[in-house]
Design a protein around this motif. Structure first.
Motif, short mmCIF file in Angstrom:
data_model
loop_
_atom_site.label_atom_id
_atom_site.label_comp_id
_atom_site.label_asym_id
_atom_site.label_seq_id
_atom_site.Cartn_x
_atom_site.Cartn_y
_atom_site.Cartn_z
N ALA A 33 0.84 -1.18 -0.02
CA ALA A 33 -0.05 0.08 0.14
C ALA A 33 0.95 1.35 0.01
O ALA A 33 0.43 2.31 -0.51
N ARG A 34 1.85 1.20 0.66
CA ARG A 34 2.97 2.37 0.78
C ARG A 34 3.58 2.59 -0.60
O ARG A 34 3.67 3.86 -1.16
N ILE A 35 3.69 1.55 -1.38
CA ILE A 35 4.28 1.91 -2.83
C ILE A 35 3.24 2.35 -3.67
O ILE A 35 3.49 3.30 -4.46
N GLU A 60 -6.57 0.52 -4.64
CA GLU A 60 -6.68 -0.80 -3.97
C GLU A 60 -6.29 -1.69 -4.90
O GLU A 60 -5.84 -2.98 -4.68
N VAL A 61 -6.93 -1.55 -6.59
CA VAL A 61 -6.59 -2.47 -7.28
C VAL A 61 -4.90 -2.79 -7.57
O VAL A 61 -4.55 -3.97 -7.59
N ASP A 86 -5.94 -8.60 3.73
CA ASP A 86 -5.95 -7.28 4.14
C ASP A 86 -6.47 -6.22 2.94
O ASP A 86 -7.27 -5.33 3.49
N ILE A 87 -6.25 -6.61 1.96
CA ILE A 87 -6.68 -5.74 0.78
C ILE A 87 -8.23 -6.11 0.41
O ILE A 87 -8.83 -4.88 0.41
N ILE A 107 -12.99 -9.38 -6.47
CA ILE A 107 -11.97 -8.82 -5.61
C ILE A 107 -12.18 -10.30 -4.37
O ILE A 107 -11.12 -10.75 -3.97
N TYR A 108 -13.27 -10.10 -3.84
CA TYR A 108 -13.26 -11.17 -2.72
C TYR A 108 -13.08 -12.70 -2.96
O TYR A 108 -12.35 -13.13 -2.43
#
Length: 184
Positions: A33-35, A60-61, A86-87, A107-108
């Motif tokens: 997420a930081r990237i 998020e993708v 987590d995503i 996604i799920y």
């Protein structure tokens, strides 16, 4: 081993994952997420995504793509600061209500399927004080809500081996090493 750490923000995943990767001699997959945030100019996701859901979906993708790519790069084993679970949690929290059902299901289901590929998922509950790193929220109520979502998503994804680790860094490492010996 393919080990993923899962939990709300501020539970010590980054510190533990770095120490565990070093202890086990495995590659570390840092929090993607930081990237992704740097790519999109996001400075505090809990604030920025809330006001711009279209940006949130792209973010998020991108987190999911980066996570999957990293896991594929280290097929033989890794320690990951976060998991696809987590995503799915952050997707549920911030994006599900504005996203078409077909995309949500995709996604799920992808995350649920991918969760089965971890040899071990380590759940970290909130038990250490939140620190402001200028990226994550320092709101304890937000952390508690995310922890609720994480626990729910862990039940849905049902990874093959799931353990809750607690205590100091040293106690957590000791618990994990004992678990690894037991499962080998």
């Amino acid at each position: 081993m393919r080990i993923g750490l899962c939990g709300a923000q501020g539970t010590g995943k980054s510190t533990l994952s770095k120490a565990l990767a070093k202890e086990l001699g495995l590659p570390l997959i840092e929090e993607q997420a930081r990237i992704a945030a740097k790519l999109f100019g996001i400075t505090r996701p809990s604030r920025d995504i809330k006001v711009r859901p279209e940006l949130g979906r792209l973010f998020e993708v991108q987190c999911l793509i980066l996570q999957l790519q990293s896991e594929e790069r280290y097929k033989q084993g890794f320690v990951s600061d976060r998991t696809v679970i987590d995503i799915a949690v952050y997707w549920s929290k911030w994006l599900a209500y504005t996203t078409p059902a077909v995309m949500n299901r995709f996604i799920y289901e992808l995350c649920k399927h991918r969760a089965k590929t971890y040899d071990m998922v380590l759940y970290l509950a909130p038990e250490i004080p939140l620190e402001d790193d200028e990226f994550r929220s320092t709101n304890p109520e937000y952390q508690a809500e995310l922890d609720f979502w994480v626990r729910a998503m862990l039940k849905i994804c049902n990874p093959p081996v799931l353990f809750r680790v607690t205590g100091t860094l040293e106690e957590r490492i000791s618990q994990i090493l004992s678990l690894i010996k037991y499962y080998q």
